[in-house]
Design a protein around this motif. Sequence first.
Motif, short mmCIF file in Angstrom:
data_model
loop_
_atom_site.label_atom_id
_atom_site.label_comp_id
_atom_site.label_asym_id
_atom_site.label_seq_id
_atom_site.Cartn_x
_atom_site.Cartn_y
_atom_site.Cartn_z
N LEU A 53 15.24 147.99 84.40
CA LEU A 53 15.29 148.89 83.33
C LEU A 53 14.16 148.50 82.29
O LEU A 53 13.71 149.44 81.42
CB LEU A 53 16.61 148.72 82.68
N HIS A 54 13.84 147.29 82.13
CA HIS A 54 12.88 146.92 80.96
C HIS A 54 11.45 147.79 81.58
O HIS A 54 10.69 148.25 80.59
CB HIS A 54 12.45 145.33 81.03
N GLU A 61 12.91 140.76 73.97
CA GLU A 61 13.09 142.39 73.77
C GLU A 61 13.69 143.03 75.00
O GLU A 61 14.00 142.65 76.06
CB GLU A 61 11.61 142.79 74.07
N THR A 62 14.33 144.13 74.27
CA THR A 62 15.24 144.85 75.12
C THR A 62 14.35 145.95 75.82
O THR A 62 13.48 146.31 75.37
CB THR A 62 16.59 145.56 74.39
N ALA A 63 15.07 146.84 76.54
CA ALA A 63 14.40 147.90 77.18
C ALA A 63 14.22 148.96 76.13
O ALA A 63 13.22 149.64 75.92
CB ALA A 63 15.26 148.58 78.41
N LEU A 64 15.09 149.02 75.17
CA LEU A 64 15.11 149.94 74.06
C LEU A 64 13.61 149.62 73.23
O LEU A 64 12.96 150.44 72.96
CB LEU A 64 16.27 149.89 73.15
N LEU A 65 13.57 148.61 72.93
CA LEU A 65 12.33 147.90 72.55
C LEU A 65 11.03 148.60 73.13
O LEU A 65 10.02 148.89 72.47
CB LEU A 65 12.27 146.20 72.14
N HIS A 66 10.87 148.23 74.29
CA HIS A 66 9.99 148.82 75.22
C HIS A 66 9.68 150.10 75.00
O HIS A 66 8.55 150.61 75.24
CB HIS A 66 9.91 148.24 76.59
N ALA A 67 10.79 150.98 75.13
CA ALA A 67 10.53 152.37 74.97
C ALA A 67 10.10 152.89 73.73
O ALA A 67 9.12 153.65 73.55
CB ALA A 67 11.99 152.84 75.41
N ALA A 68 10.55 152.07 72.62
CA ALA A 68 10.29 152.54 71.46
C ALA A 68 8.55 152.21 70.86
O ALA A 68 7.99 152.90 70.45
CB ALA A 68 11.00 151.69 70.14
N ARG A 69 8.05 150.89 71.66
CA ARG A 69 6.93 150.50 71.53
C ARG A 69 5.90 151.53 72.01
O ARG A 69 4.80 151.82 71.48
CB ARG A 69 6.68 149.36 72.28
N ILE A 70 6.12 152.28 73.23
CA ILE A 70 5.27 153.23 73.67
C ILE A 70 5.62 154.73 73.19
O ILE A 70 5.01 155.65 73.61
CB ILE A 70 5.47 153.51 75.23
N GLY A 71 6.68 154.90 72.18
CA GLY A 71 6.98 156.08 71.47
C GLY A 71 7.72 157.08 72.26
O GLY A 71 7.52 158.45 72.31
N HIS A 72 8.25 156.79 73.06
CA HIS A 72 9.24 157.55 73.99
C HIS A 72 10.43 157.91 73.41
O HIS A 72 11.64 157.12 73.57
CB HIS A 72 9.13 157.09 75.71
N ASP A 73 10.73 158.86 72.63
CA ASP A 73 11.84 159.07 71.81
C ASP A 73 13.11 159.32 72.73
O ASP A 73 14.17 159.17 72.33
CB ASP A 73 11.77 160.31 70.70
N ALA A 74 13.08 160.28 73.56
CA ALA A 74 14.05 160.77 74.63
C ALA A 74 14.92 159.54 75.31
O ALA A 74 15.89 159.26 75.37
CB ALA A 74 13.61 161.78 75.65
N LEU A 75 13.82 158.64 75.55
CA LEU A 75 14.11 157.49 76.47
C LEU A 75 15.02 156.60 75.41
O LEU A 75 15.99 156.02 75.77
CB LEU A 75 12.95 156.81 77.18
#
Length: 129
Positions: A60-61, A91-105
């Motif tokens: 998931l990360h 770091e959680t998977a959410l943090l990884h998604a936020a770092r790349i700016g993937h809002d839907a994810l």
Amino acid sequence: MVSNIISFNVIDNLGNLIKDFRHDIIEAAYYGDLDGIKQAVAENPACVHYVDEFTGKNALHFSAGLGNYSCAKYLVDHTDIDVNAEDKRGETALLHAARIGHDALGTMLMDKMNPYRHESTGKPPSYTI
């Protein structure tokens, strides 16, 4: 003597098979291979708990950090992967998604997370960068 050599070869081959099998889901997630993730889960549902030994990241990360929405959604919806899991950096998977700016994810992951507990630390997971 021959039986010892055969025993060691069987153990080595079994060890390589287990190691390769564990990494199938990590590699599939890294490359955004949804079919590979599905196949790994079908063969061994527990594989979702495997983590990369160097980074501590699970499938998931990797899916979230690389913006692979369909892979992340499958893992969250169809397996018992820990959405609150932290890698070696905390770091959680959410943090990884936020770092790349993937809002839907990020939104999908937030909907699935339990903000009040984390299995290993007992603390809330990280939500900010």
